[in-house]
Design an enzyme around this catalytic site. Structure first.
Site, PDB file in Angstrom:
ATOM      1  N   VAL A   1       0.816  -1.229   0.000  1.00  9.91           N
ATOM      2  CA  VAL A   1       0.000   0.000   0.000  1.00  9.91           C
ATOM      3  C   VAL A   1       0.847   1.276   0.000  1.00  9.91           C
ATOM      4  O   VAL A   1       0.323   2.357  -0.292  1.00  9.91           O
ATOM      5  CB  VAL A   1      -1.003   0.055   1.190  1.00  9.91           C
ATOM      6  CG1 VAL A   1      -2.080  -1.009   1.051  1.00  9.91           C
ATOM      7  CG2 VAL A   1      -0.288  -0.019   2.534  1.00  9.91           C
TER       8      VAL A   1
ATOM      9  N   TYR B   1       4.874   4.578  15.444  1.00 13.30           N
ATOM     10  CA  TYR B   1       3.545   4.027  15.136  1.00 13.30           C
ATOM     11  C   TYR B   1       2.458   5.013  15.587  1.00 13.30           C
ATOM     12  O   TYR B   1       1.509   5.300  14.855  1.00 13.30           O
ATOM     13  CB  TYR B   1       3.411   2.687  15.855  1.00 13.30           C
ATOM     14  CG  TYR B   1       2.053   2.025  15.774  1.00 13.30           C
ATOM     15  CD1 TYR B   1       1.711   1.229  14.679  1.00 13.30           C
ATOM     16  CD2 TYR B   1       1.125   2.154  16.808  1.00 13.30           C
ATOM     17  CE1 TYR B   1       0.469   0.602  14.617  1.00 13.30           C
ATOM     18  CE2 TYR B   1      -0.111   1.528  16.758  1.00 13.30           C
ATOM     19  CZ  TYR B   1      -0.434   0.756  15.661  1.00 13.30           C
ATOM     20  OH  TYR B   1      -1.667   0.130  15.606  1.00 13.30           O
TER      21      TYR B   1
HETATM   22  P1  NAP Z   1      -1.392  -7.926  11.831  1.00  8.96           P
HETATM   23  O1  NAP Z   1      -2.050  -9.125  12.381  1.00  8.96           O
HETATM   24  O2  NAP Z   1       0.087  -7.733  11.995  1.00  8.96           O
HETATM   25  O3  NAP Z   1      -1.779  -7.784  10.276  1.00  8.96           O
HETATM   26  C1  NAP Z   1      -1.306  -6.703   9.522  1.00  8.96           C
HETATM   27  C2  NAP Z   1      -1.849  -6.803   8.127  1.00  8.96           C
HETATM   28  O4  NAP Z   1      -1.371  -5.661   7.385  1.00  8.96           O
HETATM   29  C3  NAP Z   1      -1.393  -8.042   7.392  1.00  8.96           C
HETATM   30  O5  NAP Z   1      -2.458  -8.563   6.643  1.00  8.96           O
HETATM   31  C4  NAP Z   1      -0.301  -7.509   6.458  1.00  8.96           C
HETATM   32  O6  NAP Z   1      -0.209  -8.229   5.231  1.00  8.96           O
HETATM   33  C5  NAP Z   1      -0.819  -6.123   6.161  1.00  8.96           C
HETATM   34  N1  NAP Z   1       0.246  -5.234   5.682  1.00  8.96           N
HETATM   35  C6  NAP Z   1       1.330  -4.791   6.353  1.00  8.96           C
HETATM   36  N2  NAP Z   1       2.080  -3.999   5.560  1.00  8.96           N
HETATM   37  C7  NAP Z   1       1.428  -3.939   4.364  1.00  8.96           C
HETATM   38  C8  NAP Z   1       1.704  -3.266   3.135  1.00  8.96           C
HETATM   39  N3  NAP Z   1       2.785  -2.493   2.986  1.00  8.96           N
HETATM   40  N4  NAP Z   1       0.820  -3.424   2.119  1.00  8.96           N
HETATM   41  C9  NAP Z   1      -0.285  -4.198   2.253  1.00  8.96           C
HETATM   42  N5  NAP Z   1      -0.580  -4.864   3.395  1.00  8.96           N
HETATM   43  C10 NAP Z   1       0.277  -4.729   4.428  1.00  8.96           C
HETATM   44  O7  NAP Z   1      -2.024  -6.591  12.479  1.00  8.96           O
HETATM   45  P2  NAP Z   1      -3.503  -6.290  12.977  1.00  8.96           P
HETATM   46  O8  NAP Z   1      -3.465  -6.268  14.444  1.00  8.96           O
HETATM   47  O9  NAP Z   1      -4.491  -7.121  12.268  1.00  8.96           O
HETATM   48  O10 NAP Z   1      -3.607  -4.778  12.506  1.00  8.96           O
HETATM   49  C11 NAP Z   1      -4.554  -4.328  11.546  1.00  8.96           C
HETATM   50  C12 NAP Z   1      -4.730  -2.836  11.716  1.00  8.96           C
HETATM   51  O11 NAP Z   1      -5.269  -2.567  13.030  1.00  8.96           O
HETATM   52  C13 NAP Z   1      -3.417  -2.042  11.630  1.00  8.96           C
HETATM   53  O12 NAP Z   1      -3.638  -0.825  10.964  1.00  8.96           O
HETATM   54  C14 NAP Z   1      -3.089  -1.788  13.089  1.00  8.96           C
HETATM   55  O13 NAP Z   1      -2.266  -0.672  13.257  1.00  8.96           O
HETATM   56  C15 NAP Z   1      -4.471  -1.592  13.670  1.00  8.96           C
HETATM   57  N6  NAP Z   1      -4.566  -1.770  15.112  1.00  8.96           N
HETATM   58  C16 NAP Z   1      -4.190  -2.935  15.689  1.00  8.96           C
HETATM   59  C17 NAP Z   1      -4.286  -3.072  17.076  1.00  8.96           C
HETATM   60  C18 NAP Z   1      -3.880  -4.327  17.784  1.00  8.96           C
HETATM   61  O14 NAP Z   1      -3.853  -4.335  19.033  1.00  8.96           O
HETATM   62  N7  NAP Z   1      -3.586  -5.423  17.099  1.00  8.96           N
HETATM   63  C19 NAP Z   1      -4.780  -2.011  17.840  1.00  8.96           C
HETATM   64  C20 NAP Z   1      -5.163  -0.826  17.206  1.00  8.96           C
HETATM   65  C21 NAP Z   1      -5.065  -0.720  15.835  1.00  8.96           C
HETATM   66  P3  NAP Z   1       0.985  -9.256   4.865  1.00  8.96           P
HETATM   67  O15 NAP Z   1       1.201 -10.144   6.057  1.00  8.96           O
HETATM   68  O16 NAP Z   1       0.427  -9.937   3.671  1.00  8.96           O
HETATM   69  O17 NAP Z   1       2.183  -8.414   4.544  1.00  8.96           O
END
Ligand code: NAP
Length: 242
Positions: free
Chosen positions: A61, A153
């Site tokens: 992205v 972040y």
């Molecule tokens: P995750 O399990 O680490 O998954 C991250 C996802 O983002 C993966 O599908 C990864 O795809 C994708 N991604 C990373 N870099 C990318 C890129 N350059 N282009 C396209 N896709 C990319 O994290 P998550 O917890 O599900 O997080 C999802 C969202 O929620 C994020 O924006 C995160 O900041 C937000 N969030 C998470 C939490 C939490 O506690 N987990 C809290 C608040 C907000 P690949 O593996 O295919 O690269």
């Protein structure tokens, strides 16, 4: 049938968001960057369980050409992109002294510039149809600072909130743009956290637990739905209460 693009849908929250929209009869675009197997597994699961079409697209992205090509591919197949969920995100937690400019850029490029790029290229098609919906995933870290290990972040997520407010003005009145700020979610992003820190953080949450990804996906789906037809430019905290 409407089409949703979920960035970073191969794992974690993005996967649950894609499933939630599939349950609700949307054609699904699964974007991923590295996790090809997981993206293909999700495609198979959705095709076996729901009567919707699925398109899997590898695109970073933060790469403008890849984002532009991804949107072209979506329009070629579905002729529209009705909802975009800017979910792709990374965190690289380290102590302040170990932070590097390269990692800081990588985080901003993925979390903030990625949200900008996907919104820019998707909104072009939405504006032609005079209809559309964008939901950005920020974080409570973008509002309050809890943890200097993730200052890069947190800055990226504060930027996503600002971007949301500007886009909701810029793209009005046709496209609603909203933002969800989750607190802690049980995903891979938190798998390296130590046990004591998890316990400490859990105790601060009124509900005394981290969210399951589907509990956040439900809120994202609500924002995309007509039930939220007057919700625009909102920053919705979903953190179990603090
Ligand atoms: P995750 O399990 O680490 O998954 C991250 C996802 O983002 C993966 O599908 C990864 O795809 C994708 N991604 C990373 N870099 C990318 C890129 N350059 N282009 C396209 N896709 C990319 O994290 P998550 O917890 O599900 O997080 C999802 C969202 O929620 C994020 O924006 C995160 O900041 C937000 N969030 C998470 C939490 C939490 O506690 N987990 C809290 C608040 C907000 P690949 O593996 O295919 O690269």
């Amino acid at each position: 049938m409407k089409t949703v693009l979920v960035t970073g849908a191969s794992r974690g929250l993005g996967r649950s968001i894609a499933l939630k929209f599939a349950e609700n009869n949307y054609n699904i675009v699964i974007n991923y960057n590295n996790s090809k197997d997981e993206a293909q597994e999700l495609e198979k699961y959705i095709k076996n369980n729901y009567k919707v079409e699925v398109l899997v697209i590898k695109a970073d992205v933060s790469n403008e050409i890849e984002v532009k090509n991804m949107l072209n591919e979506i329009i070629n197949k579905f002729n529209s992109v009705d909802v975009v969920v800017n979910n792709a995100g990374i965190a690289i937690d380290t102590i302040f002294e170990d932070k590097t400019i390269d990692n800081f850029h990588k985080i901003l490029d993925t979390n903030l510039i990625g949200t900008f790029l996907v919104s820019k290229y998707a909104s072009k098609y939405m504006l032609e149809k005079k209809e559309g919906n964008i939901i950005n995933i920020s974080s409570t870290n973008g509002i309050d600072t809890y943890y200097p290990y993730s200052m890069d972040y947190d800055a990226s997520k504060a930027g996503v909130i600002s971007l949301t407010k500007n886009l909701s003005k810029e793209l009005s009145p046709y496209i609603r743009v909203n933002c969800v700020c989750p607190g802690w979610i049980n995903t891979d992003m938190n798998k390296e956290l130590d046990k004591d820190y998890i316990e400490e953080e859990t105790n601060k949450i009124n509900l005394k637990r981290f969210a399951e990804p589907m509990e956040i996906a439900n809120v994202v789906y609500f924002l995309a739905s007509d039930e939220a037809s007057y919700v625009n430019g909102s920053i919705l905290i979903v953190d179990g209460g603090k």
